[in-house]
Design a protein around this motif. Structure first.
Motif, PDB file in Angstrom:
ATOM      1  N   GLY A   1      13.309 129.195  88.096  1.00 52.82           N
ATOM      2  CA  GLY A   1      13.555 130.538  88.586  1.00 52.82           C
ATOM      3  C   GLY A   1      12.383 131.065  89.396  1.00 52.82           C
ATOM      4  N   LYS A   2      11.175 130.846  88.912  1.00 52.73           N
ATOM      5  CA  LYS A   2       9.978 131.292  89.636  1.00 52.73           C
ATOM      6  C   LYS A   2       9.825 130.538  90.949  1.00 52.73           C
ATOM      7  N   LEU A   3      10.081 129.238  90.927  1.00 51.99           N
ATOM      8  CA  LEU A   3       9.942 128.438  92.138  1.00 51.99           C
ATOM      9  C   LEU A   3      10.954 128.867  93.203  1.00 51.99           C
ATOM     10  N   LEU A   4      12.159 129.215  92.769  1.00 55.92           N
ATOM     11  CA  LEU A   4      13.203 129.603  93.722  1.00 55.92           C
ATOM     12  C   LEU A   4      12.944 130.970  94.349  1.00 55.92           C
ATOM     13  N   GLU A   5      12.029 131.736  93.762  1.00 52.23           N
ATOM     14  CA  GLU A   5      11.638 132.989  94.405  1.00 52.23           C
ATOM     15  C   GLU A   5      10.984 132.721  95.758  1.00 52.23           C
ATOM     16  N   ASN A   6      10.471 131.486  95.923  1.00 54.02           N
ATOM     17  CA  ASN A   6       9.831 131.102  97.190  1.00 54.02           C
ATOM     18  C   ASN A   6      10.823 130.518  98.186  1.00 54.02           C
ATOM     19  N   GLY A   7      12.089 130.413  97.788  1.00 54.72           N
ATOM     20  CA  GLY A   7      13.107 129.894  98.688  1.00 54.72           C
ATOM     21  C   GLY A   7      13.894 128.758  98.072  1.00 54.72           C
ATOM     22  N   PRO A   8      14.996 128.338  98.710  1.00 52.20           N
ATOM     23  CA  PRO A   8      15.795 127.215  98.229  1.00 52.20           C
ATOM     24  C   PRO A   8      14.949 125.960  98.057  1.00 52.20           C
ATOM     25  N   ALA A   9      15.421 125.062  97.196  1.00 56.41           N
ATOM     26  CA  ALA A   9      14.615 123.891  96.838  1.00 56.41           C
ATOM     27  C   ALA A   9      15.402 122.601  96.954  1.00 56.41           C
ATOM     28  N   LEU A  10      14.678 121.537  97.262  1.00 54.51           N
ATOM     29  CA  LEU A  10      15.193 120.182  97.141  1.00 54.51           C
ATOM     30  C   LEU A  10      14.369 119.520  96.054  1.00 54.51           C
ATOM     31  N   LEU A  11      15.027 119.179  94.955  1.00 54.73           N
ATOM     32  CA  LEU A  11      14.366 118.691  93.755  1.00 54.73           C
ATOM     33  C   LEU A  11      14.652 117.200  93.576  1.00 54.73           C
ATOM     34  N   VAL A  12      13.582 116.409  93.564  1.00 57.88           N
ATOM     35  CA  VAL A  12      13.699 114.958  93.421  1.00 57.88           C
ATOM     36  C   VAL A  12      13.317 114.566  91.998  1.00 57.88           C
ATOM     37  N   PHE A  13      14.291 114.125  91.213  1.00 62.17           N
ATOM     38  CA  PHE A  13      14.038 113.619  89.865  1.00 62.17           C
ATOM     39  C   PHE A  13      13.645 112.147  89.962  1.00 62.17           C
ATOM     40  N   THR A  14      12.524 111.806  89.348  1.00 60.47           N
ATOM     41  CA  THR A  14      12.053 110.427  89.409  1.00 60.47           C
ATOM     42  C   THR A  14      11.516 110.010  88.044  1.00 60.47           C
ATOM     43  N   ARG A  15      11.403 108.716  87.817  1.00 62.84           N
ATOM     44  CA  ARG A  15      11.129 108.218  86.473  1.00 62.84           C
ATOM     45  C   ARG A  15       9.668 108.369  86.048  1.00 62.84           C
ATOM     46  N   SER A  16       8.735 107.871  86.842  1.00 62.70           N
ATOM     47  CA  SER A  16       7.335 107.981  86.446  1.00 62.70           C
ATOM     48  C   SER A  16       6.400 107.681  87.611  1.00 62.70           C
ATOM     49  N   VAL A  17       5.366 108.513  87.753  1.00 58.23           N
ATOM     50  CA  VAL A  17       4.326 108.238  88.746  1.00 58.23           C
ATOM     51  C   VAL A  17       3.357 107.190  88.235  1.00 58.23           C
ATOM     52  N   GLU A  18       3.406 106.882  86.939  1.00 58.59           N
ATOM     53  CA  GLU A  18       2.443 105.980  86.316  1.00 58.59           C
ATOM     54  C   GLU A  18       2.851 104.513  86.395  1.00 58.59           C
ATOM     55  N   TRP A  19       4.087 104.224  86.029  1.00 61.15           N
ATOM     56  CA  TRP A  19       4.454 102.823  85.836  1.00 61.15           C
ATOM     57  C   TRP A  19       5.666 102.361  86.655  1.00 61.15           C
ATOM     58  N   CYS A  20       6.308 103.251  87.389  1.00 65.41           N
ATOM     59  CA  CYS A  20       7.502 102.865  88.157  1.00 65.41           C
ATOM     60  C   CYS A  20       7.149 102.717  89.632  1.00 65.41           C
ATOM     61  N   PRO A  21       7.027 101.493  90.148  1.00 70.08           N
ATOM     62  CA  PRO A  21       6.649 101.302  91.549  1.00 70.08           C
ATOM     63  C   PRO A  21       7.676 101.848  92.531  1.00 70.08           C
ATOM     64  N   TYR A  22       8.953 101.865  92.137  1.00 67.65           N
ATOM     65  CA  TYR A  22       9.985 102.406  93.018  1.00 67.65           C
ATOM     66  C   TYR A  22       9.816 103.926  93.155  1.00 67.65           C
ATOM     67  N   CYS A  23       9.438 104.559  92.060  1.00 60.42           N
ATOM     68  CA  CYS A  23       9.168 105.996  92.096  1.00 60.42           C
ATOM     69  C   CYS A  23       7.947 106.297  92.944  1.00 60.42           C
ATOM     70  N   GLN A  24       6.903 105.517  92.755  1.00 62.56           N
ATOM     71  CA  GLN A  24       5.675 105.715  93.523  1.00 62.56           C
ATOM     72  C   GLN A  24       5.964 105.595  95.023  1.00 62.56           C
ATOM     73  N   THR A  25       6.733 104.586  95.391  1.00 65.20           N
ATOM     74  CA  THR A  25       7.064 104.375  96.803  1.00 65.20           C
ATOM     75  C   THR A  25       7.898 105.531  97.341  1.00 65.20           C
ATOM     76  N   GLN A  26       8.890 105.967  96.566  1.00 67.44           N
ATOM     77  CA  GLN A  26       9.726 107.082  97.009  1.00 67.44           C
ATOM     78  C   GLN A  26       8.914 108.363  97.180  1.00 67.44           C
ATOM     79  N   LEU A  27       8.067 108.662  96.211  1.00 65.14           N
ATOM     80  CA  LEU A  27       7.293 109.901  96.258  1.00 65.14           C
ATOM     81  C   LEU A  27       6.320 109.911  97.423  1.00 65.14           C
ATOM     82  N   LYS A  28       5.769 108.758  97.759  1.00 67.08           N
ATOM     83  CA  LYS A  28       4.908 108.671  98.940  1.00 67.08           C
ATOM     84  C   LYS A  28       5.732 108.831 100.213  1.00 67.08           C
ATOM     85  N   SER A  29       6.916 108.239 100.238  1.00 71.21           N
ATOM     86  CA  SER A  29       7.756 108.264 101.438  1.00 71.21           C
ATOM     87  C   SER A  29       8.220 109.671 101.785  1.00 71.21           C
TER      88      SER A  29
END
Length: 211
Positions: free
Chosen positions: A78-106
């Protein structure tokens, strides 16, 4: 009236490069590795066949008051949406999931494109704020990561991946993208049944443009 739509995607052929397996360790607090030294993991674009019907539906309201941790401290959708509409990316882990790491960098490359369309980009995982902060600084992310350590928001969205019943992956979400308007209503979504396949940047922008 905005057109409510799910993501329809076409098949892309990609050659897989050295796939990384998940570590067997169950310690979420293990230090972040030097991502630059690892072979790059290729994340295949999602196809229509990969999409699954999971989680909150288009038109549903997101849990506006559910607690999250961001770099600036405790927050909520709710607080974040006060700044405007959002695109929210759910991902598994920044620590151990290489596919997540690659996506988040991309997706760092489309922060400006999304802002031009009126959307703020956020990543969400069950990692701790410290783990997310290390990754964000290491990769110079231009968007905020949101920590959901108890997977409460993941569960509220109905995105917990049920195949994991023990080990470090318990509580991770399906790899998903949700487009949310300022009132908290879901206006578009993409949920992948295969964690190795995520929407490409072009597919994410096409999803937003189709609304």
């Amino acid at each position: 009236m905005m057109k409510r739509t799910t993501l329809t995607l076409s098949c892309f052929a990609l050659a897989a490069l050295a796939a990384c397996s998940e570590p067997a360790s169950d310690n979420r607090s293990e230090g972040t590795k030097q991502f630059e030294s690892k072979p790059e993991t290729v994340v295949a674009p999602i196809t229509e066949a990969d999409g699954i019907d999971a989680g909150l539906a288009i038109g549903d309201q997101v849990p506006l008051t559910a607690s999250l941790q961001a770099s600036g401290g405790k927050t909520s959708l709710g607080k974040l949406l006060e700044n405007g509409p959002a695109l929210l990316v759910f991902t598994r882990s920044v620590e151990w999931c290489p596919y997540c790491q690659t996506q988040l960098k991309s997706i760092n490359a489309i922060v400006g494109d999304l802002k031009d369309r009126g959307y703020n980009l956020y990543g969400l995982s069950y990692d701790s704020p410290d783990q997310q902060d290390r990754f964000s600084k290491n990769q110079m992310l231009q968007y905020d990561m949101l920590s959901d350590q108890t997977s409460a928001v993941i569960d509220a969205f109905g995105l917990r991946d049920p195949q994991y019943t023990d080990g470090r992956a318990v509580g991770v979400p399906y790899a998903s993208v949700f487009v949310i308007d300022k009132s908290g209503k879901i206006i578009a979504k993409s949920v992948s049944g295969d964690y190795k396949k995520r929407p490409s940047n072009d597919q994410i922008l096409a999803l937003v443009d189709s609304i």
